[in-house]
Design a protein around this motif. Structure first.
Motif, mmCIF file in Angstrom:
data_model
loop_
_atom_site.group_PDB
_atom_site.id
_atom_site.type_symbol
_atom_site.label_atom_id
_atom_site.label_comp_id
_atom_site.label_asym_id
_atom_site.label_seq_id
_atom_site.Cartn_x
_atom_site.Cartn_y
_atom_site.Cartn_z
ATOM 1 N N MET A 34 0.831 -1.205 0.000
ATOM 2 C CA MET A 34 0.000 0.000 0.000
ATOM 3 C C MET A 34 0.867 1.257 0.000
ATOM 4 N N ASN A 35 0.334 2.342 -0.557
ATOM 5 C CA ASN A 35 1.011 3.639 -0.536
ATOM 6 C C ASN A 35 0.478 4.474 0.631
ATOM 7 N N VAL A 36 1.392 5.172 1.321
ATOM 8 C CA VAL A 36 1.037 5.929 2.519
ATOM 9 C C VAL A 36 1.667 7.315 2.455
ATOM 10 N N VAL A 37 0.919 8.323 2.898
ATOM 11 C CA VAL A 37 1.459 9.667 3.112
ATOM 12 C C VAL A 37 1.629 9.853 4.610
ATOM 13 N N LEU A 38 2.868 10.062 5.059
ATOM 14 C CA LEU A 38 3.167 10.263 6.476
ATOM 15 C C LEU A 38 3.531 11.728 6.676
ATOM 16 N N PHE A 39 2.710 12.456 7.435
ATOM 17 C CA PHE A 39 2.953 13.882 7.581
ATOM 18 C C PHE A 39 2.946 14.305 9.045
ATOM 19 N N ALA A 40 3.789 15.275 9.339
ATOM 20 C CA ALA A 40 3.934 15.819 10.685
ATOM 21 C C ALA A 40 4.873 17.009 10.592
ATOM 22 N N PRO A 41 4.915 17.862 11.622
ATOM 23 C CA PRO A 41 5.865 18.974 11.592
ATOM 24 C C PRO A 41 7.310 18.482 11.535
ATOM 25 N N ARG A 42 8.225 19.407 11.255
ATOM 26 C CA ARG A 42 9.646 19.082 11.279
ATOM 27 C C ARG A 42 10.032 18.554 12.661
ATOM 28 N N ARG A 43 11.010 17.691 12.684
ATOM 29 C CA ARG A 43 11.580 17.172 13.922
ATOM 30 C C ARG A 43 10.580 16.355 14.737
ATOM 31 N N TYR A 44 9.699 15.687 14.035
ATOM 32 C CA TYR A 44 8.727 14.831 14.712
ATOM 33 C C TYR A 44 9.131 13.356 14.666
ATOM 34 N N GLY A 45 10.267 13.065 14.072
ATOM 35 C CA GLY A 45 10.739 11.688 14.035
ATOM 36 C C GLY A 45 10.211 10.865 12.881
ATOM 37 N N VAL A 158 9.118 -4.648 -2.815
ATOM 38 C CA VAL A 158 9.922 -3.434 -2.691
ATOM 39 C C VAL A 158 9.108 -2.361 -1.966
ATOM 40 N N CYS A 159 9.752 -1.660 -1.028
ATOM 41 C CA CYS A 159 9.154 -0.512 -0.349
ATOM 42 C C CYS A 159 10.047 0.699 -0.596
ATOM 43 N N ILE A 160 9.479 1.748 -1.179
ATOM 44 C CA ILE A 160 10.233 2.941 -1.547
ATOM 45 C C ILE A 160 9.750 4.124 -0.717
ATOM 46 N N ALA A 161 10.650 4.767 0.031
ATOM 47 C CA ALA A 161 10.303 5.941 0.836
ATOM 48 C C ALA A 161 10.874 7.188 0.177
ATOM 49 N N LEU A 162 10.026 8.195 -0.014
ATOM 50 C CA LEU A 162 10.436 9.465 -0.607
ATOM 51 C C LEU A 162 10.257 10.552 0.453
ATOM 52 N N ASP A 163 11.366 10.967 1.058
ATOM 53 C CA ASP A 163 11.337 11.896 2.189
ATOM 54 C C ASP A 163 11.257 13.344 1.714
ATOM 55 N N GLU A 164 10.479 14.156 2.425
ATOM 56 C CA GLU A 164 10.199 15.550 2.045
ATOM 57 C C GLU A 164 9.708 15.618 0.598
ATOM 58 N N PHE A 165 8.756 14.745 0.316
ATOM 59 C CA PHE A 165 8.240 14.602 -1.053
ATOM 60 C C PHE A 165 7.669 15.902 -1.594
ATOM 61 N N GLN A 166 7.087 16.744 -0.710
ATOM 62 C CA GLN A 166 6.448 17.970 -1.183
ATOM 63 C C GLN A 166 7.424 18.936 -1.840
ATOM 64 N N ASP A 167 8.724 18.735 -1.642
ATOM 65 C CA ASP A 167 9.696 19.655 -2.226
ATOM 66 C C ASP A 167 9.809 19.529 -3.742
ATOM 67 N N ARG A 186 1.519 2.496 -11.461
ATOM 68 C CA ARG A 186 1.698 1.206 -12.127
ATOM 69 C C ARG A 186 2.808 0.364 -11.506
ATOM 70 N N HIS A 187 3.599 0.963 -10.620
ATOM 71 C CA HIS A 187 4.733 0.236 -10.040
ATOM 72 C C HIS A 187 4.274 -0.832 -9.058
ATOM 73 N N LYS A 188 4.884 -1.969 -9.138
ATOM 74 C CA LYS A 188 4.608 -3.073 -8.211
ATOM 75 C C LYS A 188 5.462 -2.872 -6.950
ATOM 76 N N ALA A 189 5.078 -1.862 -6.167
ATOM 77 C CA ALA A 189 5.857 -1.504 -4.983
ATOM 78 C C ALA A 189 4.978 -0.722 -4.020
ATOM 79 N N SER A 190 5.422 -0.651 -2.776
ATOM 80 C CA SER A 190 4.780 0.200 -1.780
ATOM 81 C C SER A 190 5.573 1.497 -1.679
ATOM 82 N N TYR A 191 4.878 2.632 -1.687
ATOM 83 C CA TYR A 191 5.531 3.940 -1.552
ATOM 84 C C TYR A 191 5.118 4.589 -0.237
ATOM 85 N N ILE A 192 6.083 5.184 0.459
ATOM 86 C CA ILE A 192 5.808 6.014 1.624
ATOM 87 C C ILE A 192 6.261 7.425 1.284
ATOM 88 N N PHE A 193 5.330 8.364 1.277
ATOM 89 C CA PHE A 193 5.630 9.760 0.979
ATOM 90 C C PHE A 193 5.687 10.515 2.309
#
Length: 376
Positions: A34-45, A158-167, A186-193
């Motif tokens: 599954m694809n997930v958007v993980l959001f929080a203020p800066r320095r939230y871990g 495959v799990c792909i994490a894209l950090d600070e994606f909004q940039d 179309r990618h056969k992968a899980s994305y974390i934004f």
């Protein structure tokens, strides 16, 4: 004795406060593709949490790839970061010295050079795009196509994490968002934004007119529970050979409002200042050193904003929470409605201010707010 508190990205084996449910849910989403958007203020871990999630997934024989998008400057920069993250992740999953030829044949647009560091004996990775890719948008589409073909042919997850994606919006190339979405779906992968400029990130995924609209599960990190913070602090002091009273631990959590980075930072300084037992007096001294240490970053923030934006920031800090368009607020701080509306848009996009449950606006970072109150 070694200080048990850390203010950088936490490694999977380092002490981590709470986030049990989030860790479980993110790991499950990654496992299920599954694809997930993980959001929080800066320095939230967020980064520490995702690194821990990917560590768990790797233990389940899932290939993990992590790319950092903070302060992207161009499409070329984006392509290079994707390429390096891809090759680095594959190398960690299965030695590229053993299977590199098979893998690299799937990515003809990427030129990879490995050298051995004579000091450590460890391989060093350098990635470049082939010279034939003149147009950066063509290069981006090519590498996303290559990723897709690769994922189709391989039988591992495959799990792909894209950090600070909004940039990606800072590149000022409107075609990037649509191109990424076209291929990622179309990618056969899980994305974390991941993202800390929440207003910008949420607009990418919640605005009906944008390519990523409703394409991922939304997950917000809340502040840490107070009781969990107190227990964590007391336990870490004890394991490191010192004592911290529950009263002092409560004071640490209260002063930083359970903000994850500052919780570790203030506890670190209190541990350094106290002898054998941490008291509330030690916490008070530690908090002053924290403010002094953080001021350099805060000065950088206010130097990078306009006079009108700074006036609004200061006014909100003074009020704690403020109804920005009320006549009393505008008159008290010598502000105009038009100036406030313009400054509010910028400051909220930079995640410096946020709208609270009360409907009023406040400073996101509690220690920054305290520093503003002292400085002005």
């Amino acid at each position: 004795m070694r200080n048990p508190f850390h203010t950088d990205i936490l490694e999977p084996d380092q002490p981590f406060c709470n986030r049990v449910d989030e860790l479980r849910d993110l790991t499950s989403h990654g496992r299920n593709g599954m694809n997930v958007v993980l959001f929080a203020p800066r320095r939230y871990g967020k980064t520490s949490l995702v690194k821990r999630v990917q560590h768990r997934l790797r233990a389940e024989n899932i290939c993990v790839i992590y790319a950092q998008f903070m302060r992207l400057v161009s499409v070329e920069d984006l392509v290079h970061r994707l390429a390096k993250a891809l090759i680095s992740g594959l190398h960690e999953y299965e030695s590229i010295f053993e299977k590199g030829k098979r893998w690299l044949s799937h990515f003809p647009s990427i030129q990879t050079t490995f050298t051995i560091d004579p000091a450590t004996g460890m391989p060093s990775l350098d990635v470049q795009m082939t010279k034939r890719q003149v147009d950066p948008m063509v290069a981006l589409e090519t590498i996303m196509e290559e990723v897709g073909r690769f994922l189709e042919k391989e039988d591992f997850q495959v799990c792909i994490a894209l950090d600070e994606f909004q940039d990606i919006v800072d590149i000022k190339e409107p075609r990037v968002e649509a191109l990424l979405r076209e291929h990622i779906q179309r990618h056969k992968a899980s994305y974390i934004f991941l993202g800390s400029r929440r207003r910008v990130l949420l607009d990418i995924f919640n605005n009906r007119g944008r390519p990523f609209y409703q394409s991922a599960i939304m997950m917000e990190l809340d502040t840490l529970p107070k009781n969990e913070c107190v227990e964590f602090i007391v336990d870490q002091f004890a394991q490191a050979g010192k004592e911290c009273s529950a009263e002092a631990a409560v004071e640490i959590a209260r002063k930083v409002e359970q903000y994850p980075y500052y919780l570790q930072a203030l506890a670190y300084r209190a541990f350094e200042l106290c002898d054998k037992e941490c008291t509330t007096a030690d916490v008070a001294r530690a908090y002053e050193t924290l403010l002094e240490n953080e001021r350099y970053g805060y000065q950088g923030i206010i130097q990078g904003i306009s006079t009108g934006q700074l006036k609004l920031l200061r006014a909100i800090a003074v009020e704690g929470e403020a109804p920005l368009t009320s006549n009393s607020f505008l008159q008290s701080h010598n502000l105009t409605l038009g100036g406030v509306q313009s400054a509010r848009k910028f400051l909220s996009e930079q995640d410096l201010i946020e709208k609270k449950e009360s409907g009023h606006w406040g400073i996101v970072d509690p220690v920054f707010r305290a520093w503003l109150q002292q400085a002005f």
